[in-house]
Design a protein around this motif. Structure first.
Motif, PDB file in Angstrom:
ATOM      1  N   UNK A 129     -48.410 -33.442 -29.793  1.00 45.12           N
ATOM      2  CA  UNK A 129     -47.503 -32.842 -28.815  1.00 45.12           C
ATOM      3  C   UNK A 129     -46.677 -33.897 -28.086  1.00 45.12           C
ATOM      4  N   UNK A 424     -39.868 -31.438 -23.799  1.00 44.59           N
ATOM      5  CA  UNK A 424     -39.759 -31.222 -25.246  1.00 44.59           C
ATOM      6  C   UNK A 424     -40.394 -29.894 -25.639  1.00 44.59           C
ATOM      7  N   UNK A 425     -41.499 -29.517 -24.977  1.00 43.97           N
ATOM      8  CA  UNK A 425     -42.086 -28.200 -25.266  1.00 43.97           C
ATOM      9  C   UNK A 425     -41.140 -27.084 -24.835  1.00 43.97           C
ATOM     10  N   UNK A 428     -38.269 -26.777 -27.187  1.00 43.61           N
ATOM     11  CA  UNK A 428     -38.701 -26.186 -28.458  1.00 43.61           C
ATOM     12  C   UNK A 428     -38.821 -24.666 -28.318  1.00 43.61           C
ATOM     13  N   UNK A 429     -39.462 -24.220 -27.233  1.00 46.48           N
ATOM     14  CA  UNK A 429     -39.626 -22.776 -27.044  1.00 46.48           C
ATOM     15  C   UNK A 429     -38.273 -22.104 -26.854  1.00 46.48           C
TER      16      UNK A 429
ATOM     17  N   UNK B 129     -41.037 -14.703 -22.135  1.00 44.05           N
ATOM     18  CA  UNK B 129     -42.229 -15.522 -22.264  1.00 44.05           C
ATOM     19  C   UNK B 129     -43.477 -14.816 -21.745  1.00 44.05           C
ATOM     20  N   UNK B 425     -48.775 -19.250 -24.609  1.00 43.06           N
ATOM     21  CA  UNK B 425     -47.940 -20.356 -25.083  1.00 43.06           C
ATOM     22  C   UNK B 425     -48.773 -21.386 -25.833  1.00 43.06           C
ATOM     23  N   UNK B 428     -49.703 -20.117 -29.208  1.00 42.29           N
ATOM     24  CA  UNK B 428     -48.548 -20.114 -30.106  1.00 42.29           C
ATOM     25  C   UNK B 428     -48.288 -21.513 -30.648  1.00 42.29           C
ATOM     26  N   UNK B 429     -48.317 -22.501 -29.760  1.00 44.63           N
ATOM     27  CA  UNK B 429     -48.071 -23.874 -30.206  1.00 44.63           C
ATOM     28  C   UNK B 429     -49.167 -24.339 -31.150  1.00 44.63           C
ATOM     29  N   UNK B 473     -41.439 -29.642 -36.733  1.00 46.15           N
ATOM     30  CA  UNK B 473     -41.151 -30.244 -35.430  1.00 46.15           C
ATOM     31  C   UNK B 473     -42.331 -31.090 -35.019  1.00 46.15           C
ATOM     32  N   UNK B 474     -42.185 -31.710 -33.846  1.00 42.94           N
ATOM     33  CA  UNK B 474     -43.149 -32.758 -33.486  1.00 42.94           C
ATOM     34  C   UNK B 474     -44.604 -32.332 -33.606  1.00 42.94           C
ATOM     35  N   UNK B 475     -44.902 -31.070 -33.278  1.00 42.84           N
ATOM     36  CA  UNK B 475     -46.312 -30.682 -33.251  1.00 42.84           C
ATOM     37  C   UNK B 475     -46.921 -30.577 -34.650  1.00 42.84           C
ATOM     38  N   UNK B 506     -35.745 -25.485 -38.622  1.00 42.02           N
ATOM     39  CA  UNK B 506     -35.329 -26.614 -37.795  1.00 42.02           C
ATOM     40  C   UNK B 506     -36.134 -27.826 -38.239  1.00 42.02           C
TER      41      UNK B 506
END
Lengths: 590, 590
Positions: A129, A424-425, A428-429, B129, B425, B428-429, B473-475, B506
């Motif tokens: 993350x 960044x989170x 992204x969302x 959200x 959230x 989801x991540x 993406x980064x995660x 993306x």
């Protein structure tokens, strides 16, 4: 349970031979020479006595050799972690107090426990993350802060501050007190190291020295600077002329001691320990992975957490500061031919010998020399080009990077990382909450469907095929409702809407409610809703829902099947969702 | 700038005619009858004097008619928002104090400003959200807390608490002090309302009453209970026998007053105001959208924010509490035939008349009656079935729902929502950080490629096609590295790896670094990396990167193109990424 997985030493120790030993020993000698000034310098950067840096370069290396999975990672104090240690501990006690040292040991212990527990719980993915731009921005900003904080030692003045603004203000206020001799030493070392870094290696190569030894010699420049300035200071008695020196360092092996277990202190340091753990882990793992890939080896990130965690626990129990895998010294270790973590253990022996025998020699080492080695090392981490590079590729990433740099420079290291991760989170969302989508048509003569706006494709006035390029989840489910209903409102002749789901990797409960709403509203408008290219895992879930049962249209294996059937070109009926089978008969028969 | 967008009243007022007027008037009479007891009850639920509920049902309705986009939404105090108001204001001052009332007005003003600003900044998407399971769980938990908090009035005892546990403990401690007469009234009203809700409508239908009037009559049951119990209490002098009554309510129109502008108070109430705004908005918008869809109308969520925001500002300036669109009363308004927001304005007139003339009659209204109407209303919001339903569909969603319910019941409303949003959230991540992926093969005789584990497909030992079902993406970028490298390690004969990117919406800067690393490592292993089905927007960005330039393989329009070319079945060369064109010549020629 495989013991080799949890004790990686078992993977290499049994086959350890004479050839490996001599390679590891050579690497250890070279890394030891490099690590002595670094250990002293990073202890100073963290505001700790110099011996703490040496202690942190002994036990942790031995422990990492047992539990770590990288063959060539060199563990010890590093610049960014030392800066974060200073920032965290500085809020607990004044530099030089025994509470300050005690808090640093607690920080190492907590960080070690956090890393070890994360490893046991296999939480290595949490480090993901921290996006690359955030790490890159953080390291650039840290490099600037470290350089600014060390510049006072080059000038021979007092200055302090938690961020760049405070540091620069403090520095400019004390310019009147500059010590000329100190400045001469500091600038000379800076110039020498800069020249060595820039021109020594090419120069040696020109003289016919092979690349590797040339590189080694270049990286050994700091120890030369240390030796020469120490000798000069001792010979000319410069310490009496106001040149600050390291002073007496107790000779001896690291002490064994248990850090404070005071709950209030632990609570105060928790966030700092967590951030140090994660940042240290990310730096270390990326070095480890890069080096491992060069030799077709692999490292196990979860076991790396255990390796680094136990190393930090070892550091804290032997009077050391927080440690992690260092970039420059690991590369040197690798290039010098280290083959196993035994090289690290041998390095530990070298540092232990230095702690026992060499400390009297260090007394006359000018602090300006150490500061200059730090400045040159960290300025190489500063990477402004990466900002432009990232900006050109992705505005979101560049924003997160700039926020990290800005907040770190303007406010401090902890808030800098947190701001970067948070932003960044959030970005992204935000990006996934308004997904890209396209009405697609058939590429003539193929079974392929592409965006009607980008390609010359066939379309049909009774049939709209909408491809949504995102998983459907709570943050974008209402957006999907708007999208479909506005499509239906725009095309009066429409009889069928096909959602092409090849990019839909998940449909959560909120999105399922939205699909139900869309189905009902389209039914009332006389338009049927179909799905195509629904992925296996998504279909498995949809099968048993009310939506599937109530759906007005069908589920097609491919967009092309939907296209042919809905235009009356085939008899093949697709399958109704309620039928419980997504694969059509034609496929199942094979 | 289109004034009709920002002043929706301009959309319907110019065409307002006699037929519409009579429909709106009828609906207004029915809603007024329903809204009087509700206004009194929800003011009591919020711990405020009864007239505050009436005031909140006058000016806000008129303002909503000007700025709101739903034709039939009925604005006013609602149960959940009243509960949240009580929870927030209760931390500032004791109930009954003038500070308590003042804080409630500030809360309405802040909430109004937040909503209006969100609308102007077009931030309506933020409400997305709040996932559906979190809202559903929150409403269920709120319903239980409200019912428990009102039960003391049915028993005629004192009790208090911020969550279910505290309330139940407090209630059980005061069971000895139950007032018999109050209990009889309370239970009678509960039984009557329950029976009316359950059997009145079917009964009336059986007697030949059409569905709509039967429904209206059922919904008017509370006003009947209010009238009868007030008369009985007055006639028998039950207030002298310990039955708590509403007491004297000042007759008159709402006062004009500016709420406190004290900064410290605003800061304390900010989080509560934000949550009330978002929860109120989400409830209101979903009611509004459902009703609008039934008549092929649309509402504009961003303008709705302005409508609800200005309504709350109006409430706070006229001595009222926070308001939003109510579910039950909006449905009644719709069913009674309301056509425009003028019906709301007429309802405001009705409530104003009541505030002027009917308040003397309210003095003998037993509080137990109001409590019973609240209990019956909120228990209909409690939906335990939704928990099982959600659990069966998605464990992640069910976890977020259960967390929301658990924390709301066990700790309080604010922490309940925050826990739910945070957990949904995080889950989801987490889900996207380990994306689903599949090695795919060709469905024989088609251009279609599916998972080799789920379908009978053709494969090739020299060629692996990997479909990653998530944006990169980064995660998840480091996960991708592991995935590709382990695939390459598993298949020794491999010459080509194709990443099928139809689900990649993306590629951020971190993932780009990972692709570069993958490309380099595969090259060293003698495997070429190709891409297929890269989407337009993704390709646009990749074109100008170093990765694209350094890539060992090619970019194919479709997986099928890659399959044919890499197996030597066609001459068509694909395009190299560095060529700057992702669409092959064959397509561009058309």
């Amino acid at each position: 349970m495989n013991p080799k997985r949890y004790l990686p030493i078992l993977q290499w120790l049994p086959g350890y031979g004479r050839a490996t030993l001599s390679n590891d020993l050579l690497a250890a000698v070279i890394v030891t020479i490099m690590l002595i000034p670094q250990s002293l310098a990073y202890a100073m950067l963290a505001g700790l006595p110099p011996e703490v840096g040496l202690y942190a370069s002994i036990a942790p290396l031995v422990v990492y050799a047992v539990f770590g999975t990288s063959r060539t990672l060199a563990v010890g104090p590093v610049a960014v972690v030392s800066l974060m240690t200073a920032a965290a501990v500085g809020q607990i006690a004044p530099q030089g107090s025994s509470e300050y040292l005690g808090a640093a040991l607690v920080l190492a212990l907590m960080s070690g426990l956090i890393l070890t527990l994360m490893g046991i719980a296999r939480l290595g993915f949490l480090a993901n993350f921290l996006s690359h731009p955030v790490i890159s921005g953080f390291i650039t900003a840290s490099g600037l802060i470290i350089a600014a904080s060390q510049f006072k030692h080059v000038l021979g003045v007092e200055a302090s501050g938690h961020n760049l603004l405070e540091l620069l203000a403090s520095l400019s206020g004390s310019l009147g007190a500059v010590n000329g001799t100190t400045l001469v030493i500091g600038l000379a070392v800076l110039a020498f190291l800069h020249v060595a870094r820039r021109w020594l290696k090419p120069g040696l190569s020109k003289l016919g020295v092979p690349e590797r030894p040339a590189d080694m010699l270049t990286k050994a420049a700091p120890i030369l600077a240390v030796a020469v300035t120490t000798l000069v200071t001792w010979g000319l008695g410069l310490d009496a002329r106001g040149v600050a020196v390291v002073g007496e360092v107790p000779a001896g092996l690291p002490p064994l001691a248990l850090p404070s277990l005071e709950l209030a202190l632990w609570r105060e340091l928790f966030m700092a320990a967590l951030l140090i753990s994660v940042i240290g882990f990310v730096e270390s793992v990326s070095v480890g992975q890069t080096l491992a890939a060069k030799r077709r080896q692999r490292i196990d990130p979860d076991q790396e957490l255990v390796g680094l965690g136990t190393s930090n626990i070892a550091a804290s129990l032997t009077g050391g500061m927080p440690v992690t895998g260092g970039f420059a010294r690991s590369v040197v270790n690798f290039d010098a031919g280290a083959e196993t973590p035994a090289a690290g253990a041998f390095t530990a022996v070298g540092i232990a010998v230095a702690a026992l025998l060499l400390t009297p020699l260090i007394a006359y080492l000018p602090i300006a020399t150490l500061a200059a080695t730090i400045i040159v090392a960290v300025l190489s981490l500063v990477d402004f080009k990466a900002i432009r590079h990232t900006w050109n590729y992705s505005r979101s990433d560049a924003l997160a990077m700039l926020a990290t740099i800005g907040v770190t420079l303007g406010h401090g290291v902890e808030s800098g990382i947190l701001a970067g991760v948070g932003l960044s989170l959030a970005l992204h969302l935000y990006n996934t909450s308004r997904p890209h989508s396209a009405v697609v048509g058939r590429v003539p003569g193929t079974e392929h469907f592409r965006n009607v706006k980008r390609h010359h494709v066939e379309t049909d006035p009774h049939l709209a095929i909408l491809r949504v390029d995102e998983s459907l989840y709570f943050a974008n489910s209402r957006y999907l409702e708007d999208l479909v209903m506005s499509l239906a409102a725009r095309e009066p002749g429409l009889e069928h809407i096909v959602l092409a789901c090849q990019a839909v990797n998940r449909i959560d409960a909120s999105a399922l409610e939205s699909l139900e709403a869309i189905n009902t509203r389209l039914r009332d408008a006389g338009v049927k809703l179909h799905l195509a290219e629904v992925k296996g895992p998504v279909m498995d879930r949809l099968k048993h829902t009310d939506f599937c049962h109530d759906m007005t249209g069908m589920v097609f294996l491919s967009t092309f099947d939907a296209w042919r059937y809905l235009r009356g070109e085939t008899q093949y009926p697709g399958t109704s969702c309620g039928g419980g089978e997504s694969a059509p008969l034609a496929i199942r028969a094979e």
